[in-house]
Enzyme design. Structure first.
Site, short mmCIF file in Angstrom:
data_model
loop_
_atom_site.label_atom_id
_atom_site.label_comp_id
_atom_site.label_asym_id
_atom_site.label_seq_id
_atom_site.Cartn_x
_atom_site.Cartn_y
_atom_site.Cartn_z
N GLU A 65 -75.95 57.58 17.97
CA GLU A 65 -75.05 58.18 16.97
C GLU A 65 -74.08 57.13 16.45
OE1 GLU A 65 -75.96 60.97 15.36
OE2 GLU A 65 -75.89 62.08 17.24
N HIS A 66 -73.85 57.16 15.15
CA HIS A 66 -72.99 56.17 14.48
C HIS A 66 -73.50 54.75 14.69
CE1 HIS A 66 -69.86 58.87 12.98
NE2 HIS A 66 -70.13 59.60 14.04
N THR A 67 -74.79 54.64 14.89
CA THR A 67 -75.39 53.31 15.05
C THR A 67 -76.10 52.89 13.77
OG1 THR A 67 -77.20 54.50 16.06
CG2 THR A 67 -75.77 53.29 17.54
N GLY B 187 -72.75 72.59 7.69
CA GLY B 187 -71.61 72.10 8.47
C GLY B 187 -71.85 72.10 9.96
N GLY C 40 -73.89 69.81 11.43
CA GLY C 40 -74.33 68.47 11.84
C GLY C 40 -75.84 68.35 11.86
N LEU C 41 -76.53 69.23 11.12
CA LEU C 41 -78.00 69.18 11.10
C LEU C 41 -78.53 68.60 9.79
CD1 LEU C 41 -78.87 72.63 12.71
CD2 LEU C 41 -78.78 70.39 13.76
N SER D 256 -77.45 68.42 3.86
CA SER D 256 -77.38 67.69 2.59
C SER D 256 -78.54 66.70 2.47
CB SER D 256 -76.02 67.01 2.41
OG SER D 256 -75.75 66.13 3.45
N GLU E 59 -75.37 60.16 -1.50
CA GLU E 59 -74.17 60.41 -0.69
C GLU E 59 -73.07 59.39 -1.04
OE1 GLU E 59 -73.57 62.76 1.62
OE2 GLU E 59 -75.57 63.59 1.94
N ASP F 133 -80.23 60.26 8.46
CA ASP F 133 -80.54 61.66 8.13
C ASP F 133 -81.65 61.74 7.09
OD1 ASP F 133 -78.38 61.94 9.73
OD2 ASP F 133 -77.01 62.61 8.16
C1 GLA Z 1 -74.01 61.48 9.73
C2 GLA Z 1 -74.50 60.39 8.78
C3 GLA Z 1 -75.55 59.51 9.45
C4 GLA Z 1 -75.09 59.00 10.81
C5 GLA Z 1 -74.52 60.16 11.64
C6 GLA Z 1 -73.91 59.67 12.93
O1 GLA Z 1 -75.02 62.40 10.00
O2 GLA Z 1 -75.04 60.96 7.62
O3 GLA Z 1 -75.90 58.44 8.60
O4 GLA Z 1 -74.17 57.97 10.68
O5 GLA Z 1 -73.56 60.89 10.93
O6 GLA Z 1 -74.87 59.15 13.76
#
Ligand code: GLA
Length: 377
Positions: free
Chosen positions: A31-33, A118, A120-121, A124, A157, A169
């Protein structure tokens, strides 16, 4: 959903549409990588956005969101950006396709979805990928390659929705394959499909219903922190950094940025550990790394919230193998790897205890790893 869209479409536009769909995603770990050039490990799920689409012979896009019961139309020039946020996703995709020198003409569309918003899936990304796929098929003989389709969503985005997201995503939504997770190297964009059918375990999402909203959120700030540290360390992205480098430069980095980088550097290794463990069927290690990721996201990266930390603690107390916040953070779901025999107890406990504390029942979402963007036959 297809029948519903068809009825609305023929009623509104009096022609016969073609159907396209694209999926939301889970991410087992990593995540956030993505925007740090690291690894992610997502898969598309059986929650999707579907669109009924047909060319209309004009230079306008006319689009109806069935879920929001809202209609809008817009032209295809940069200055035609619609006022409605949901429509900016469709508009952005059109613009990004055009900017790349491909074709888009006027079309009519009706869309709907069952990706919880909203949560986190990546609803968008599902919407962007669905339209990117449709425009490629309708106007460009599928000449735009799949990575470019994902990048079209990502640029949408960045340029039309205010989220400086990574590629995960949209990649997952476009490339998703049934029963497979994908390990993507976000630096080289090389990826591998990993069959994922954990025997004796279920993957379950617990949606806190705290709305996660990345637009104008601290998400962009997190990315800026990482970029600052990378610059100080003299590397392109934190993918090329390690703890020794970070320690050596500690005095030149502010405390907050330092914590962000500690998380990112740790997460890079955790994804690789999980892949290795999965190949051996070692779900205990997978689960441990998930808990470590949660800890990092909560304490070092600070993208969790009280409700999600509570759900994570509950999972631990129930003996759930692995649990962590999933996606960008600031709300949404936890993803949990739960032994079959523990499933009922965990779900019951999570519902009851969360409800007692926050006065709202979390929503349990069982996911099936499914196909990504496609044309519906
Ligand atoms: C959101 C962003 C992704 C990713 C995640 C965190 O979903 O759209 O690009 O950075 O957060 O892993």
């Amino acid at each position: 959903m297809k029948e519903k869209l068809k009825a609305i479409f023929t009623d509104r536009f009096a022609s016969n549409p073609v159907f396209y769909a694209s999926a939301g995603r889970i991410n087992l770990i990593g995540e956030h990588t993505d925007y740090n050039g690291g690894f992610v490990f997502p898969g598309a799920i059986d929650k999707y956005i579907m669109a009924a689409v047909n060319v209309n012979g004009t230079d306008k896009v006319r689009v109806f969101s069935a879920d929001m019961d809202q209609y809008t139309e817009f032209g295809l020039k940069e200055e035609d950006k619609p006022a409605e946020q949901w429509a900016c996703y469709v508009f952005g995709v059109c613009r990004e396709v055009l900017k790349r020198g491909f074709e888009v003409k006027g079309f009519d569309a009706v869309f709907a979805g069952n990706v919880p918003l909203g949560a986190g899936l990546s609803s968008s990304a599902a919407l962007e990928s669905c339209f990117a796929y449709a425009l490629n098929d309708m106007f460009n003989e599928n000449k735009i390659d799949k990575f470019e389709l994902a990048k079209i969503g990502q640029s949408t985005e960045h340029n039309y929705c205010g989220v400086n997201c990574g590629i995960m995503d949209q990649f997952a939504s476009v490339f998703g394959k049934k029963d497979c997770l994908m390990r993507l190297d976000c630096r080289s964009l090389e990826f591998e499909y990993f069959p994922f059918k954990p025997v004796g375990y279920k993957v379950v999402l617990v949606n806190s219903q705290v709305k996660h909203e990345l637009v104008d959120s601290p998400y962009n700030k997190r990315r800026e922190s990482c970029e600052r540290v990378a610059k100080t360390l003299g590397v392109d992205t934190l993918r090329d950094a390690d703890m020794a480098m970070l320690e050596a430069a500690k005095t030149q980095i502010n405390d907050e940025d330092y914590m962000r980088a500690v998380y990112v550097i740790g997460e890079k290794q955790r994804v690789l550990d999980v892949c290795e463990a999965l190949e051996k069927g070692d779900y205990e290690t997978v689960g441990q790394r998930m808990y470590e990721t949660h800890h990092g996201l909560s304490k070092d990266y600070e993208v969790s919230c009280e409700e999600l930390d509570f759900l994570n603690d509950l999972a631990k107390e129930c003996g759930v193998t692995g649990s962590r916040i999933m996606g960008g953070g600031f709300g949404g779901c936890t993803i949990n790897l739960v032994k079959d025999e523990l499933y009922d107890k965990f779900v019951e406990t999570a519902k009851t205890e969360f409800n007692e504390k926050y006065g709202i029942e979390p929503i349990i979402i069982d996911v099936v790893i499914s196909e990504g963007a496609h044309k519906e036959e």
